[in-house]
Design an enzyme around this catalytic site. Structure first.
Site, PDB file in Angstrom:
ATOM      1  N   ARG A   1     -18.628  10.824  72.273  1.00 22.25           N
ATOM      2  CA  ARG A   1     -18.579   9.744  73.263  1.00 22.25           C
ATOM      3  C   ARG A   1     -19.286  10.098  74.564  1.00 22.25           C
ATOM      4  O   ARG A   1     -19.966   9.259  75.140  1.00 22.25           O
ATOM      5  CB  ARG A   1     -17.116   9.404  73.549  1.00 22.25           C
ATOM      6  CG  ARG A   1     -16.467   8.765  72.358  1.00 22.25           C
ATOM      7  CD  ARG A   1     -14.991   8.554  72.552  1.00 22.25           C
ATOM      8  NE  ARG A   1     -14.456   7.854  71.392  1.00 22.25           N
ATOM      9  CZ  ARG A   1     -13.176   7.605  71.190  1.00 22.25           C
ATOM     10  NH1 ARG A   1     -12.274   8.016  72.071  1.00 22.25           N
ATOM     11  NH2 ARG A   1     -12.780   6.965  70.118  1.00 22.25           N
TER      12      ARG A   1
ATOM     13  N   HIS B   1     -11.680   5.410  79.569  1.00 24.99           N
ATOM     14  CA  HIS B   1     -10.887   5.173  78.370  1.00 24.99           C
ATOM     15  C   HIS B   1      -9.717   6.140  78.209  1.00 24.99           C
ATOM     16  O   HIS B   1      -8.645   5.753  77.747  1.00 24.99           O
ATOM     17  CB  HIS B   1     -11.820   5.286  77.163  1.00 24.99           C
ATOM     18  CG  HIS B   1     -11.166   5.050  75.844  1.00 24.99           C
ATOM     19  ND1 HIS B   1     -10.484   3.880  75.568  1.00 24.99           N
ATOM     20  CD2 HIS B   1     -11.078   5.809  74.726  1.00 24.99           C
ATOM     21  CE1 HIS B   1     -10.016   3.948  74.324  1.00 24.99           C
ATOM     22  NE2 HIS B   1     -10.344   5.100  73.799  1.00 24.99           N
TER      23      HIS B   1
ATOM     24  N   LEU C   1       2.830   7.098  70.649  1.00 23.97           N
ATOM     25  CA  LEU C   1       2.866   7.928  69.439  1.00 23.97           C
ATOM     26  C   LEU C   1       3.569   9.253  69.689  1.00 23.97           C
ATOM     27  O   LEU C   1       4.366   9.710  68.882  1.00 23.97           O
ATOM     28  CB  LEU C   1       1.444   8.185  68.941  1.00 23.97           C
ATOM     29  CG  LEU C   1       0.775   6.978  68.288  1.00 23.97           C
ATOM     30  CD1 LEU C   1      -0.618   7.347  67.812  1.00 23.97           C
ATOM     31  CD2 LEU C   1       1.597   6.455  67.133  1.00 23.97           C
TER      32      LEU C   1
ATOM     33  N   SER D   1     -14.251  -0.760  69.088  1.00 23.65           N
ATOM     34  CA  SER D   1     -13.965   0.507  68.410  1.00 23.65           C
ATOM     35  C   SER D   1     -15.203   1.352  68.122  1.00 23.65           C
ATOM     36  O   SER D   1     -16.259   0.846  67.762  1.00 23.65           O
ATOM     37  CB  SER D   1     -13.268   0.224  67.082  1.00 23.65           C
ATOM     38  OG  SER D   1     -13.229   1.397  66.307  1.00 23.65           O
TER      39      SER D   1
ATOM     40  N   GLY E   1       5.787  10.142  72.238  1.00 21.20           N
ATOM     41  CA  GLY E   1       7.196   9.989  72.604  1.00 21.20           C
ATOM     42  C   GLY E   1       8.046   9.470  71.457  1.00 21.20           C
ATOM     43  O   GLY E   1       9.138   9.989  71.189  1.00 21.20           O
TER      44      GLY E   1
END
Lengths: 247, 648
Positions: free
Chosen positions: B339, B410, B45, B286, B47
């Protein structure tokens, strides 16, 4: 579980390829197909042999990098999954598994099971976009889109660009891939503006790159890991005809 | 020599900083842009959006990616969504609230000005992506839909089913294709950057290896942008793609770019647990599942044992015998805590013996209540593809039995140090997206990685890079026959030859798995002084073993995946040690960095703002040398730093 693997080995695009036979043993049923390939490769390395080259990356079925014809099926015998999402429990213990690269004139072999799918990038460069410039856009909610259209657009946009459709087609046609992109944009008001130009440019590029014609056998849909429907091909044909009539 | 760090944070009120800065920085005229070359490494996303935007502006852009197409970058695997402060739900969201949630979520270890800018441009991203044809989820009235994510009490996450990253990347890739067709961007797929070239202290190009032919190539440019993502694969098992690596960033560090907060690693709470020893990667489920899924373990040890033995099914456990521990501990946020908090809470229950699978390292994510409330059809619409994926992998139907989940590596919040312009400590070298350290502090909120990648690429870098390039308008094309290029290329060749010459007995994967275990056991979810010191010693020993015992087959002049992996592992073996050193230095707990010695009575992360309210920026001193640390103090002008509270 134990398996006999017949794998296509080919040093590069110019070399002749051939099948080689390998054995893997003691594979857990919960091992993924590509993990089974990892185990084979690690064994080969320890024997001082070159591992089998194959494309893979995300191993979650979304990047579209993995390929492989397995027992005659693109992405193997399971329906609607990519190779990386297939698990060895799908195969019979003791069976022989035949693994080949995509076979398509437009996808030359780079090495073993790795092919060059650059032609798909070229087709999209010919027109698979909306010509917007960064920052030259209206508010997101200024373009209301019926939920049904957005959903249909998303159905087509789920294509991962893996190449299974062209590799499966007896004519080597990339119609499902082209149709998915054309259709995804055609369902949105933003995409309609350049619709005619897009359909013509992408189809022309596909023909130029050596992909074959579509004869509606439906094999692409059956082997597509994302179950992209051939209804999108019908929409592409409509878009294309309408564009030609405008000429 | 320690760095003289200047974050170049603009003065003025928070909400005016970015506008003031944009007005103050230089721009390059169209005629001059045509004369300037920019290299972008990585096509995720960050680059892809940067390369497309820079190409539109008229610069000559070259992009490099290791995959066969820019579209494969690992941004594509992001599932849940992208945040923006649109306030379309009328739930009192605002730029300030998104900024505040992000700063707080990051446990007050990010720069205020950067995070505010991120929140400010978030709304533009949604507009941009809609215009590109990204099929975001819609309501029946045709307007954009939202859902909730961890760490927020408003609903501000935009999504495209469970494939948001894919759709945003295909959007960025499509405008990249537009620029490739227009000739402003030239694409180099299956190419890997192996070194950065620096002349007179400024970045002037890269050395890249053509992964198909093995050719070593020189590419010159007036500025180089690193957009190569994070380094989570140092752990071997992570949710990253197999080829994701830290090498491009590490070459920059080796050549003098500061590396900030390398120990800040995000362990994502909802991943499919590890099984066996043959596994190659971990699969994320997710975070959006926590909208409707409830996390629990049994209250009674006898139920835990019965489930492990298969004598009971999870669905047999009565409601009153279930410990919904997130709802119990964090009533205000419940299952939607950030998280780091959710991961640690899962670890706490498993450490106490309540893990629900045979390894004792799993908890339940249960949709029973949601299916009763909303019906199976609604749940299927929301998460169908994730449920299918779960069943494919585990052979368990999550509509009938709860999912088993466990935390996994992650994302890496740490990365190359950048100033407000996203420039590293090396002039002309920029880092964007996950590759830099700037916006997420010690913990990133869900749906904010996509936001940052696209913010940097579409709306920040295209402006800030002009401030540097304005000084280069008289500069000639970069000469790639200079001594700096000669030396960089010779270094790359020597490195490759050295690896082939080892002729040992262990494969790349054999050693990488061992590194991963050292990292997970000692530099993972809970770290102590002892574990970190142990990790440093063990990694150093493993590195020595690598140089003595690596078995590398094939040659350099062809497609050789083992060589690619060996080069990346070589860098991970140094990066792992750097992470441990940084974690050892940071004697506090914050966000994803949990030092067991520093916790509150309730087991929450205990920060020490008096000592550690800074970014630790490391300078490379050589392979077996101790790097030097410089600190960038994080001064908070606008937000009061409190202990994070997700309870009430």
């Amino acid at each position: 579980m134990n398996f006999t693997l017949k794998i296509w080995r080919q040093r590069d695009a110019k070399s002749q390829g051939a099948f080689e036979t390998y054995k893997v043993t003691d594979i857990s049923a919960d091992t993924s197909f590509l993990e089974m390939m990892d185990i084979l490769n690690n064994n080969l390395i320890h024997e001082g042999k070159e591992p089998v080259a194959f494309d893979h990356d995300c191993r979650e079925g979304i990047c579209g990098m993995c390929s492989m014809h397995i027992n005659g099926h693109a992405h193997g015998p399971s329906q609607a999954v990519t190779t990386c999402q297939m698990y060895m429990r799908k195969f019979k213990d003791g069976s022989t598994i035949t693994i080949e690269p995509w076979r398509s004139a437009a996808f030359p072999v780079i090495r073993d099971l790795v092919v060059d799918r650059g032609a798909y990038d070229k087709i999209l460069q010919a027109g698979g976009f909306i010509s917007v410039r960064t920052n030259s856009v209206p508010d997101g909610n200024a373009i209301p889109i019926p939920k049904k259209d957005a959903d249909e657009s998303m159905d087509a946009a789920a294509c991962v660009g893996c190449g299974a459709c062209a590799a499966t087609c007896k004519n080597g046609s990339a119609m499902l891939f082209v149709a998915a992109r054309v259709s995804s944009l055609a369902k949105l008001p933003q995409g309609k503006v350049e619709g005619a130009r897009r359909a013509k440019a992408m189809v022309a590029k596909m023909d130029e790159l050596g992909f074959g014609n579509c004869t509606n056998t439906g094999a692409c849909q059956a082997q597509c890991p994302k179950s992209i429907s051939i209804a999108h091909i019908a929409r592409l044909n409509r878009e294309f005809l309408a564009a030609k009539l405008q000429d | 020599m320690a760095y003289k760090l200047d974050a170049k944070t603009p003065a003025g009120p928070l909400a005016e900083k970015w506008s003031n800065h944009k007005a103050a920085i230089k721009v390059v005229s169209p005629a001059n842009k045509r004369k300037l070359d920019i290299i972008v490494v990585g096509t995720g996303l960050g680059g892809a959006s940067a390369a497309a935007s820079l190409g539109e502006l008229g610069y000559n852009v070259k992009i490099f990616c290791i995959s066969d197409s820019p579209r494969r970058a690992h941004s594509i695997a992001a599932q849940g969504g992208i945040n923006a402060a649109k306030n379309y739900q009328n739930d009192n969201d605002s730029i300030y609230r998104l900024f505040y949630d992000t700063i707080k979520g990051g446990d007050y270890r990010a720069r205020e000005a950067n995070v505010y800018r991120l929140a400010e441009v978030s709304n533009l991203i949604i507009d941009q992506c809609v215009a590109q044809g990204v099929p975001f989820a819609r309501e029946y009235g045709g307007l954009l839909a939202n859902r909730s994510f961890g760490g927020a009490q408003v609903s501000r996450t935009f999504y495209a089913r469970g494939q948001t990253g894919q759709q945003l990347l295909l959007g960025a890739y499509s405008v990249l294709n537009k620029e490739i067709a227009a000739g402003s961007v030239k694409s180099y797929p299956r190419h890997e950057m192996l070194d950065i070239v620096i002349e007179n202290g400024e970045a002037c190009g890269i050395i890249a290896r053509n992964l198909v032919t093995g050719e070593i190539e020189r590419h010159g440019a007036h500025a180089v942008v690193i957009a190569t993502g994070g380094y989570g694969n140092v752990f071997f098992l992570s949710t990253n793609a197999m080829a994701s690596n830290g090498s491009a960033a590490f070459q920059c560090y080796r050549k003098g770019a500061g590396f900030a907060n390398p120990c800040f690693t995000q362990i994502h709470p909802t991943c499919i647990p590890v099984h066996g020893t043959q596994q190659s990667k971990l699969t994320l489920m997710s975070e959006s599942l926590r909208n409707d899924g409830r996390i629990w373990v049994p209250k009674k040890m006898e139920d835990v044992e019965a489930i492990r033995k298969g004598a009971k099914l999870p669905s047999d456990i009565a409601e009153e015998d279930r410990d919904y521990y997130l709802e119990r501990r964090y009533p205000a946020f419940g299952n939607l805590v950030p998280r780091d908090v959710a991961s640690r809470a899962a670890k706490e229950r498993c450490d106490a013996g309540f893990g629900v699978n045979e390894t004792g390292l799993a908890v339940f994510l249960d949709f029973k209540t949601a299916i009763e409330r909303l019906g199976k059809e609604t749940i299927k619409q929301r998460y169908g593809n994730l449920f299918d994926m779960y069943e494919e992998i585990t052979d368990v139907n999550p509509y009938e039995q709860p999912m088993q989940i466990f935390p996994a590596v992650h994302y890496t919040m740490g990365g190359i140090w950048v100033d407000y312009n996203l420039m590293t400590t090396i002039p002309g070298l920029y880092a964007i997206g996950e590759a830099n350290f700037s916006d997420h502090g010690a913990n990133r909120l869900g749906a904010s990685a996509l936001m940052q990648g696209l913010a940097d690429g579409y709306f920040v870098l295209p402006y800030t890079i002009g401030d540097y390039l304005a000084k280069k308008i008289q500069a000639p094309k970069i000469d790639t026959t200079t001594k700096a290029f000669d030396e960089a290329e010779a270094g790359v060749r020597a490195r490759i030859e050295r690896l082939f010459a080892i002729k040992g007995n262990q494969s790349v994967d054999d050693i990488h798995k061992r590194l991963g275990l050292i990292m997970w056991d000692n530099v993972g979810m809970a770290r102590t002084k002892e574990s970190l010191e142990k990790a440093i010693v063990e990694i150093q020993a493993l590195r020595k073993e690598f140089y003595k015992d690596l078995k590398l087959v094939g040659d350099n002049n062809s497609f050789n995946v083992e060589l690619e992996k060996a080069l990346r592992l070589e860098d991970f073996l140094e990066l792992g040690e750097l992470m441990a050193r940084d974690a050892l230095n940071r004697e506090e707990s914050c966000g994803g960095h949990f030092r067991s010695e520093h916790q509150t009575e309730d087991g929450e992360a205990l920060r020490h703002d008096d000592k550690f309210a800074y970014a630790a920026v490391w300078e490379y001193k050589g392979i077996d040398e101790v790097p030097e640390m410089t600190i960038e103090p994080l001064e908070y002008e606008f937000v009061h730093r409190a202990q994070r509270n997700y309870k009430d």
